[in-house]
Design a protein around this motif. Structure first.
Motif, PDB file in Angstrom:
ATOM      1  N   LEU A 100      45.967  43.291  40.690  1.00  0.00           N
ATOM      2  CA  LEU A 100      46.805  42.481  41.774  1.00  0.00           C
ATOM      3  C   LEU A 100      47.990  43.242  41.855  1.00  0.00           C
ATOM      4  O   LEU A 100      48.923  43.161  40.944  1.00  0.00           O
ATOM      5  N   ARG A 101      48.407  43.972  42.796  1.00  0.00           N
ATOM      6  CA  ARG A 101      49.622  44.631  43.139  1.00  0.00           C
ATOM      7  C   ARG A 101      50.513  44.105  44.100  1.00  0.00           C
ATOM      8  O   ARG A 101      50.289  43.548  45.078  1.00  0.00           O
ATOM      9  N   ASP A 102      51.957  44.100  43.938  1.00  0.00           N
ATOM     10  CA  ASP A 102      52.959  43.642  44.722  1.00  0.00           C
ATOM     11  C   ASP A 102      52.910  44.593  45.803  1.00  0.00           C
ATOM     12  O   ASP A 102      52.385  45.738  45.973  1.00  0.00           O
ATOM     13  N   GLN A 103      53.849  44.348  46.738  1.00  0.00           N
ATOM     14  CA  GLN A 103      53.930  45.083  47.897  1.00  0.00           C
ATOM     15  C   GLN A 103      54.593  46.546  47.838  1.00  0.00           C
ATOM     16  O   GLN A 103      54.210  47.728  48.461  1.00  0.00           O
ATOM     17  N   GLU A 104      55.243  46.656  46.623  1.00  0.00           N
ATOM     18  CA  GLU A 104      55.671  48.270  46.177  1.00  0.00           C
ATOM     19  C   GLU A 104      54.697  48.936  45.237  1.00  0.00           C
ATOM     20  O   GLU A 104      54.512  49.994  44.780  1.00  0.00           O
ATOM     21  N   GLY A 105      53.263  48.166  44.838  1.00  0.00           N
ATOM     22  CA  GLY A 105      52.225  48.877  44.371  1.00  0.00           C
ATOM     23  C   GLY A 105      52.409  48.540  42.672  1.00  0.00           C
ATOM     24  O   GLY A 105      51.532  48.980  42.125  1.00  0.00           O
ATOM     25  N   VAL A 106      53.206  47.677  42.303  1.00  0.00           N
ATOM     26  CA  VAL A 106      53.359  47.275  41.031  1.00  0.00           C
ATOM     27  C   VAL A 106      52.196  46.558  40.607  1.00  0.00           C
ATOM     28  O   VAL A 106      52.076  45.360  41.060  1.00  0.00           O
ATOM     29  N   ILE A 107      51.609  46.650  39.478  1.00  0.00           N
ATOM     30  CA  ILE A 107      50.652  45.786  39.057  1.00  0.00           C
ATOM     31  C   ILE A 107      51.099  44.492  38.245  1.00  0.00           C
ATOM     32  O   ILE A 107      51.732  44.725  37.295  1.00  0.00           O
ATOM     33  N   LEU A 108      50.703  43.487  38.929  1.00  0.00           N
ATOM     34  CA  LEU A 108      51.338  42.062  38.203  1.00  0.00           C
ATOM     35  C   LEU A 108      50.351  41.296  37.308  1.00  0.00           C
ATOM     36  O   LEU A 108      50.655  40.765  36.473  1.00  0.00           O
ATOM     37  N   ALA A 109      48.959  41.572  37.749  1.00  0.00           N
ATOM     38  CA  ALA A 109      47.892  40.921  36.851  1.00  0.00           C
ATOM     39  C   ALA A 109      46.663  41.618  37.072  1.00  0.00           C
ATOM     40  O   ALA A 109      46.478  42.489  37.914  1.00  0.00           O
ATOM     41  N   THR A 110      45.832  40.964  36.431  1.00  0.00           N
ATOM     42  CA  THR A 110      44.441  41.480  36.616  1.00  0.00           C
ATOM     43  C   THR A 110      43.509  40.081  36.978  1.00  0.00           C
ATOM     44  O   THR A 110      44.068  38.952  36.604  1.00  0.00           O
ATOM     45  N   MET A 111      42.577  39.987  37.800  1.00  0.00           N
ATOM     46  CA  MET A 111      41.472  39.108  37.955  1.00  0.00           C
ATOM     47  C   MET A 111      40.273  39.373  37.693  1.00  0.00           C
ATOM     48  O   MET A 111      39.795  40.561  38.307  1.00  0.00           O
ATOM     49  N   THR A 112      39.462  38.712  37.039  1.00  0.00           N
ATOM     50  CA  THR A 112      38.115  38.642  36.797  1.00  0.00           C
ATOM     51  C   THR A 112      37.190  38.110  37.880  1.00  0.00           C
ATOM     52  O   THR A 112      37.384  36.926  37.993  1.00  0.00           O
ATOM     53  N   VAL A 113      36.587  38.789  38.832  1.00  0.00           N
ATOM     54  CA  VAL A 113      36.015  38.163  39.962  1.00  0.00           C
ATOM     55  C   VAL A 113      34.783  37.312  39.538  1.00  0.00           C
ATOM     56  O   VAL A 113      33.895  37.872  39.123  1.00  0.00           O
ATOM     57  N   THR A 114      35.013  36.008  39.951  1.00  0.00           N
ATOM     58  CA  THR A 114      33.684  35.279  39.368  1.00  0.00           C
ATOM     59  C   THR A 114      33.074  34.868  40.984  1.00  0.00           C
ATOM     60  O   THR A 114      31.672  34.694  40.655  1.00  0.00           O
ATOM     61  N   ASP A 115      33.862  34.731  42.028  1.00  0.00           N
ATOM     62  CA  ASP A 115      33.172  34.447  43.271  1.00  0.00           C
ATOM     63  C   ASP A 115      33.716  35.002  44.270  1.00  0.00           C
ATOM     64  O   ASP A 115      34.934  35.469  44.562  1.00  0.00           O
ATOM     65  N   LYS A 116      32.785  35.436  45.284  1.00  0.00           N
ATOM     66  CA  LYS A 116      32.991  35.923  46.717  1.00  0.00           C
ATOM     67  C   LYS A 116      32.506  35.068  47.496  1.00  0.00           C
ATOM     68  O   LYS A 116      30.967  35.044  47.413  1.00  0.00           O
ATOM     69  N   TRP A 117      32.901  34.953  48.617  1.00  0.00           N
ATOM     70  CA  TRP A 117      32.496  34.030  49.615  1.00  0.00           C
ATOM     71  C   TRP A 117      33.242  34.101  50.897  1.00  0.00           C
ATOM     72  O   TRP A 117      34.276  34.500  50.855  1.00  0.00           O
ATOM     73  N   VAL A 118      32.440  33.771  51.919  1.00  0.00           N
ATOM     74  CA  VAL A 118      33.015  33.643  53.398  1.00  0.00           C
ATOM     75  C   VAL A 118      33.262  32.179  53.694  1.00  0.00           C
ATOM     76  O   VAL A 118      32.463  31.475  53.907  1.00  0.00           O
ATOM     77  N   PRO A 119      34.744  31.668  53.688  1.00  0.00           N
ATOM     78  CA  PRO A 119      34.852  30.305  53.780  1.00  0.00           C
ATOM     79  C   PRO A 119      34.792  29.929  55.271  1.00  0.00           C
ATOM     80  O   PRO A 119      34.752  30.585  56.315  1.00  0.00           O
ATOM     81  N   ASP A 120      34.688  28.692  55.329  1.00  0.00           N
ATOM     82  CA  ASP A 120      34.405  27.958  56.784  1.00  0.00           C
ATOM     83  C   ASP A 120      35.847  27.646  56.833  1.00  0.00           C
ATOM     84  O   ASP A 120      36.318  26.365  56.776  1.00  0.00           O
TER      85      ASP A 120
END
Ligand code: PPS
Length: 567
Positions: A100-120
């Motif tokens: 996960l990068r900020d608007q300048e491209g600096v890496i602030l964090a990583t995330m392990t994706v557990t879920d992906k969905w299209v919300p209502d």
């Protein structure tokens, strides 16, 4: 040590691990966070959103939307979600790590994706914000700014987003807890605000602190507030001026990088949880707390005391005590502020509403001493010079051949003749030549084109100039986005050049309508592509039977009536 002062878990890894993780994360697929997501991530990582451990997964999201609780039953009122574009979502599957990068491209964090969905999203709007009505800023964001797909999963924090402004005034929950511990403050009442503080606010915060027998934390939001609010730079300078008027031994201030949703009752509960995390024991909830303004029917989204009611119901679980807002008014006879419900009938009570304050600033009128502090007023005057000295944008919209460019040109010349501000014309054709030469006329390309125009116009407006735009701009949602961007800095005057399609086709100045009818030009506005007629433009001009000079004059009169040019 009392529970509110014990350090909270954060999501950051140690300095050494962060260096290593950062190097590894450079190879991961990365998502560039939006400003709102950056705010959310900061509070996730520093414990402001404790007990969340990352962006919500689907089960937590569904549960938060439906019953204001995480799947395990913990009270949590607002979905904190990572919305992404379809293009990015296609490349990611559960189990992947992303950076996960900020608007300048600096890496602030990583995330392990557990879920992906299209919300209502319509359901999210109804349940969380009370109505699927785009007049609500968060609903508008949901439908028109947020990506279509949500990703959820735990976050590993590498570093907080960098802030260059007011560094010394920003504190993480643990920094505030440590400060309260050091000062021996056991009871702390927090005051949430997104507005400048005037005398009434000072009185009510004094009272709240007295009532709760607590110290006072002024805790303004400097992340994202309601579009159109006073910018946080101006507000913080105002707060600093007011802070001198509080006894320094009892009061402190800290800035909160929260992205507000204006979700009224649910938001109040959220604010309470966040303040509990920041070590506070009490929280002031006002009338219409975090209210988003009127809905598209002109009615309030929430009742004035809904937020207090919901808060009271969940107070024990939130773990912070509510101090309900006393509506303070100025009693002229006694020259002091008093709670409105304690004043006898017949007393002369004075008040200046937010709208009235803005009018007085706009028109350079007096703002009395009983209402605010001279230092605050002078900051506001600096930020809001009278409208006749501010930048603004005139945004013409209408069919091809409706006369937009001709009127815009005439208007530009008339404004240049007046000579008080620099004028820039962003005509559809000029823009397509200089800024958008690679774009065609698909919805996506048109939107991009209009957003570019909006961006340039907002910069011109911010810097005190006049921008005149004259594209077709067929989509209402895009025009609205441009309006919001510009209204942060100055007026946005939408002019619908309402020449009918039949008349434009009859004139067919460029011969394009004929080609469009013959199918030789595709996606032609009005013929084979949509045009959303503006519902409430500042001005509608009809060019049929009226000469250009007269149309431009109508716009000038409108600008004059809005105070944008001197009469
Ligand atoms: S938009 O939709 O706002 O991005 O369009 P805009 O940048 O104003 O460009 C409109 C001008 O491009 C010419 N043109 C077309 N217009 C509409 N639809 C299609 N398919 C198209 N193809 C070319 C047309 O001359 C427009 O000029 P104006 O100045 O509006 O008459």
């Amino acid at each position: 040590m009392t529970e509110n002062l014990v350090p909270l878990p954060e999501l950051y890894v140690s300095f050494e691990s962060a260096q290593k993780l950062k190097a590894e994360a450079a190879d991961l697929p990365s998502w560039d966070l939006s400003p709102r997501q950056t705010c959310d991530l900061e509070l996730l990582m520093n414990g402001g959103f404790h007990p969340l451990k990352g962006f919500l997964g689907q089960a937590d999201y569904d549960s938060v939307v439906d019953r204001m609780r995480l799947a395990d039953g913990t009270l949590w009122p607002i979905p904190v979600t990572l919305d992404v574009s379809d293009a990015f979502a296609e490349t990611i599957e559960p189990g992947h790590d992303i950076a996960l990068r900020d608007q300048e491209g600096v890496i602030l964090a990583t995330m392990t994706v557990t879920d992906k969905w299209v919300p209502d999203k319509a359901r999210e709007a109804e349940m969380v914000f009370g109505a699927d009505d785009a007049a609500h800023p968060a609903v508008n964001y949901l439908h028109n700014a947020a990506g279509r797909v949500y990703l959820g999963g735990p976050v590993t924090g590498i570093q907080p987003p960098v802030h260059y402004d007011f560094k010394a005034r920003r504190d993480t929950p643990n920094e505030l807890r440590a400060r309260f511990r050091k000062l021996g403050w056991r009871r702390v009442v927090a005051f949430q605000t997104r507005n400048p503080l005037h005398r009434a606010h000072q009185e009510l915060t004094f009272r709240a602190a007295r009532e709760a027998q607590a110290n006072l934390l002024i805790h303004p939001v400097v992340g994202m507030t309601k579009p159109g609010d006073v910018d946080h730079f101006t507000r913080v300078r105002c707060y600093e001026a007011v802070l001198d008027k509080y006894p320094s031994a009892t009061t402190t201030m800290s800035l909160l990088n929260l992205a507000m949703r204006m979700a009224g009752p649910r938001e109040a509960v959220w604010h309470g949880i966040i303040r509990r995390n920041h070590g506070c024991t009490h929280f002031i909830v006002g009338r219409d707390h975090a209210g988003p303004g009127k809905n598209s029917q002109g009615e309030d989204f929430y009742g004035p005391y809904d937020a207090q009611e919901l808060f009271r119901k969940h107070q024990d679980e939130i773990g912070i005590e509510m101090v309900d807002f006393k509506h303070m008014v100025y009693v002229q006879d006694r020259a002091q502020y008093e709670a409105a419900d304690e004043i006898e009938d017949g007393a002369t009570v004075l008040n200046i509403s937010g709208t009235e304050l803005r009018r007085r600033l706009r028109e350079g009128l007096e703002i009395p001493d009983w209402f605010s502090f001279p230092e605050v007023v002078s900051e506001l005057r600096r930020r809001y010079p009278p409208r006749s000295q501010q930048g603004f944008t005139v945004f013409f919209t209408g069919f091809s051949g409706s006369g937009k460019s001709t009127i815009a040109n005439a208007l530009m010349i008339k404004l240049m003749e007046m000579g008080d501000r620099p004028v820039t014309l962003l005509d559809g054709d000029i823009v397509r030549k200089n800024l958008s030469s690679e774009l065609g006329f698909s919805k996506e390309h048109r939107d991009l084109n209009i957003r570019r125009i909006g961006y340039v116009a907002s910069e011109i407006t911010k810097n005190g100039g006049i921008a005149i735009c004259a594209p077709i701009a067929p989509y209402a949602a895009t025009r609205r986005a441009v309006r919001e961007e510009i209204e942060q800095y100055g007026a946005f005057v939408e002019v619908h050049v309402a020449t009918s399609l039949e008349e434009c086709e009859r004139r067919d100045r460029k011969g394009l309508y004929r080609l469009a009818r013959e199918g030789k030009i595709k996606e032609f506005t009005g013929i084979s592509d949509p045009y959303d007629v503006p519902e409430a433009p500042e001005l509608r001009v009809d060019t049929e039977g009226v000469d250009v000079d007269n149309c431009a004059h109508q716009v000038l009169l409108k600008l004059e009536s809005m105070g944008l040019i001197a009469g």
